[in-house]
Design an enzyme around this catalytic site. Structure first.
Site, short mmCIF file in Angstrom:
data_model
loop_
_atom_site.label_atom_id
_atom_site.label_comp_id
_atom_site.label_asym_id
_atom_site.label_seq_id
_atom_site.Cartn_x
_atom_site.Cartn_y
_atom_site.Cartn_z
N PRO A 70 29.62 92.78 57.57
CA PRO A 70 29.47 94.23 57.45
C PRO A 70 29.85 94.81 56.08
O PRO A 70 30.80 95.58 55.96
CB PRO A 70 30.36 94.76 58.57
N CYS A 71 29.09 94.47 55.06
CA CYS A 71 29.37 94.96 53.72
C CYS A 71 29.21 96.48 53.63
O CYS A 71 29.76 97.10 52.71
CB CYS A 71 28.50 94.25 52.70
#
Length: 164
Positions: A132-133
């Site tokens: 989940p950048c």
């Protein structure tokens, strides 16, 4: 010959393009996956994560895009440098609905002066959503960058926080 399976997932903001190689997700993209990029990914050695079943992909994505934490457990292989992999692993420690700063990620991986390099590594993340950048923001609270665009990054953050 490139032996990769392409799958698609329609979500509230568009379509995800998902590449699977040897029963592991190797790439997720918000746009069609370029063959040259996919070829490079599957030819590099990668780091394997999780041991779930790919048959659970639709349910876990449905959960995520419904605003619920799916606790992703899908087989993935990350292809990147040791530094990139460390950054991506740190991203996977950010809880659903929360954010962390580029500086905090740099500190967590033991490279406190590598804030810009963290941003560069995040821009190379081949498996957004699962890695989940989008949850990484600047110290001043602004969004920074995102391969899917800043509008989508904000939509994902709002969705996770339950904001309509």
């Amino acid at each position: 010959m490139l032996n990769a399976d392409l799958r698609f997932y329609n979500h509230p903001f568009g379509k995800l393009h998902i590449a699977v190689h040897e029963e592991r997700i190797v790439a997720i993209s918000f746009a069609p996956i370029e063959r040259s990029w996919l070829k490079a990914l599957v030819e590099e050695p990668g780091t394997r994560f999780f041991n779930g079943s790919l048959s659970d992909l639709p349910r876990q994505m449905d959960s995520f895009f419904s605003g619920l934490d799916p606790h992703f457990n899908l087989k993935i292989t990350l292809h990147g440098t040791p530094f990139e992999t460390a950054v991506w692993k740190a991203c996977m420690n950010i809880s659903y609905g929360k954010t962390a700063t580029y500086a905090a990620i740099a500190e967590e991986i033991g490279s406190p002066n590598a804030v810009r390099a963290v941003g560069t590594a995040l821009s190379a993340n081949p498996i957004p959503i699962i890695v989940p950048c989008h949850r990484v923001i600047r110290t001043d609270g602004s969004l920074g960058g995102f391969r899917g665009g800043l509008k989508l990054k904000q939509q994902l953050l709002d969705m996770e926080k339950g904001i309509e």
